[in-house]
Write an enzyme that holds these catalytic residues in place. Structure first.
Site, PDB file in Angstrom:
ATOM      1  N   TYR A   1      -8.886  49.315 -54.150  1.00 30.88           N
ATOM      2  CA  TYR A   1      -8.960  47.852 -54.200  1.00 30.88           C
ATOM      3  C   TYR A   1      -9.459  47.292 -52.864  1.00 30.88           C
ATOM      4  CZ  TYR A   1      -6.249  47.442 -58.530  1.00 30.88           C
ATOM      5  OH  TYR A   1      -5.829  47.502 -59.820  1.00 30.88           O
TER       6      TYR A   1
ATOM      7  N   LYS B   1      26.158  52.202 -50.563  1.00 32.76           N
ATOM      8  CA  LYS B   1      25.593  51.002 -51.204  1.00 32.76           C
ATOM      9  C   LYS B   1      24.147  51.252 -51.597  1.00 32.76           C
ATOM     10  CE  LYS B   1      24.861  49.100 -46.593  1.00 32.76           C
ATOM     11  NZ  LYS B   1      23.897  48.139 -46.137  1.00 32.76           N
TER      12      LYS B   1
HETATM   13  C1  LIG Z   1      28.698  46.764 -42.500  1.00 32.87           C
HETATM   14  C2  LIG Z   1      27.929  48.026 -42.535  1.00 32.87           C
HETATM   15  N1  LIG Z   1      28.524  49.149 -42.100  1.00 32.87           N
HETATM   16  C3  LIG Z   1      27.869  50.333 -42.106  1.00 32.87           C
HETATM   17  C4  LIG Z   1      26.559  50.430 -42.536  1.00 32.87           C
HETATM   18  C5  LIG Z   1      25.841  51.746 -42.468  1.00 32.87           C
HETATM   19  O1  LIG Z   1      24.848  51.681 -41.501  1.00 32.87           O
HETATM   20  P1  LIG Z   1      23.861  52.906 -41.231  1.00 32.87           P
HETATM   21  O2  LIG Z   1      23.125  53.112 -42.487  1.00 32.87           O
HETATM   22  O3  LIG Z   1      22.985  52.414 -40.132  1.00 32.87           O
HETATM   23  O4  LIG Z   1      24.706  54.058 -40.852  1.00 32.87           O
HETATM   24  C6  LIG Z   1      25.903  49.281 -42.977  1.00 32.87           C
HETATM   25  C7  LIG Z   1      24.510  49.378 -43.429  1.00 32.87           C
HETATM   26  O5  LIG Z   1      23.727  48.500 -43.419  1.00 32.87           O
HETATM   27  C8  LIG Z   1      26.601  48.050 -42.987  1.00 32.87           C
HETATM   28  O6  LIG Z   1      26.023  46.931 -43.398  1.00 32.87           O
END
Ligand SMILES: Cc1ncc(COP(=O)(O)O)c(C=O)c1O
Length: 375
Positions: free
Chosen positions: A262, A42
């Site tokens: 700044y 993602k």
């Molecule tokens: C539902 C879910 N699963 C897995 C992950 C992966 O987590 P990580 O990046 O801590 O491995 C996330 C990341 O936020 C998540 O929201």
């Protein structure tokens, strides 16, 4: 190596080591034994570029991917026609007809979503695949106790759904001794017992480093693939993935008592050499690094002085004569890992990575190529 954007005059170069991501995937898989290992890609693979990262992981044997949004899944699908893609944020109202033809599998987070997806399955005359998320204690996404009670009382509501996965998410897994871990494990087990039999998934990156009871059938790492440390306070076994070098666009000799940046938040106490690097908060180099961050000129640490501007940051390079105009400072790299920079910025590595902007000249390389690129 493939250059997505390349410019000899770029203010910074970002190198993403796909070989390191693949190595990290193998390391996680080796900890998991018989448990399958998915990849969370993602937010454009945590800012590193899903279009390059996801195929690299698929080449390593990864067959299951998680994104947050339907649009992310639709963008990934043409690149990876064969894999399973889950959408973590659930089924947006009315989105069912978009999911099915692209074989996008929603994570159902509420009874309303269960009903909408089941209705699609019944309309199509075949069971449509979905994951079901239960809330095991994070109060974020997934069916809570009351909804589980209703579903357990009317299991026919799942008719029309092929239950691919029952999942939940850990809130505190990076702290191995946190009592929430066991509590969530207990609640997840209790929820599963009330649902039809299906493969289960609980562990994110950090969860992979908890006891095997947390592993179930499928793990869902993101951060560790991208080189972030999975266990708080412990040496990281993960290979660094990102290298960010910022170009020095000006070096100035500054007299004692001069203000830098700044707000005039930093003043020289003697004559100093100040290097201005063409990276700023618009590139995701966070403003909170002001007067706290560190970069490297070769092996020499150089402190960030003054406040980070939109397009520039200033470093005291008085003790680093090798820092010259047109040269580079290493902002992220082996000497300055993402987690260390995050600590300096008062945040987490996830935020550093996902904030990475699109003005960098990006290069995707494997480890051997990186050695040559950065020599
Ligand atoms: C539902 C879910 N699963 C897995 C992950 C992966 O987590 P990580 O990046 O801590 O491995 C996330 C990341 O936020 C998540 O929201």
């Amino acid at each position: 190596m493939s250059t997505i954007t390349g410019a000899p005059y770029a203010g910074a170069t970002l190198t993403v080591d796909l070989g390191a991501i693949r190595t990290n995937y193998r390391l996680l898989r080796s900890r998991l034994g018989a448990t399958a290992c998915a990849a969370v890609v993602k937010a454009d693979a945590y800012g590193l570029g899903a279009a390059a990262v996801a195929p690299a992981l698929a080449a390593e044997g990864c067959r299951t991917f998680f994104v947050a949004h339907l649009d992310e899944a639709l963008a990934l699908r043409p690149l990876l026609p064969e894999v399973e893609i889950f959408v973590l944020n659930g089924l947006a109202a009315g989105a069912e007809p978009e999911c099915a033809p692209h074989q996008v599998t929603p994570v159902l987070n509420s009874l309303a979503q269960v009903d909408a997806w089941a209705a699609l399955g019944r309309r199509l005359g075949r069971a449509v695949p979905a994951a079901l998320q239960v809330d095991s204690g994070m109060s974020r996404l997934g069916l809570g106790e009351a909804e589980l009670d209703k579903l357990a009382a009317s299991p026919e509501r799942l008719d029309g759904i092929q239950l691919r996965l029952v999942m939940s998410h850990l809130a505190c897994a990076e702290r191995q001794d946190h009592p929430m871990n066991r509590e969530q494990l207990r609640r997840f087990g209790a929820a599963r017992a009330r649902l039809p039999k299906a493969p289960a998934s609980l562990a994110n990156s950090s969860g992979i480093f908890l006891d095997p009871d947390f592993h179930f059938d499928l793990a869902r790492p993101g951060a560790a693939l991208y080189g972030l440390a999975p266990v708080a306070g412990a040496a990281s076994p993960m290979r660094p993935v990102v290298r960010l070098k910022g170009r020095i666009v000006q070096v100035r000799e500054v007299a004692a008592g001069a203000a830098v940046g700044y707000g005039a938040s930093w003043r020289t106490t003697g004559p100093r050499r100040i290097a201005t690097v063409a990276v700023g908060y618009a590139d995701g180099y966070l403003r909170s690094l002001g007067n706290r961050g560190t970069a490297f000129a070769g092996d020499a640490p150089v402190p960030l002085v003054g406040i980070v501007s939109m397009d520039t940051a200033t470093f005291d390079v008085t003790d680093a004569p090798q820092a010259v105009e047109g040269g580079f400072l290493e902002l992220i790299g082996p000497k300055n890992p993402v987690d260390a920079l995050a600590a300096e910025a008062g945040t987490i590595g996830y935020e550093i990575l996902t904030a990475i902007g699109d003005r960098y000249a990006r290069t995707y390389a494997d480890a051997a190529q990186i050695e040559r690129l950065t020599a």
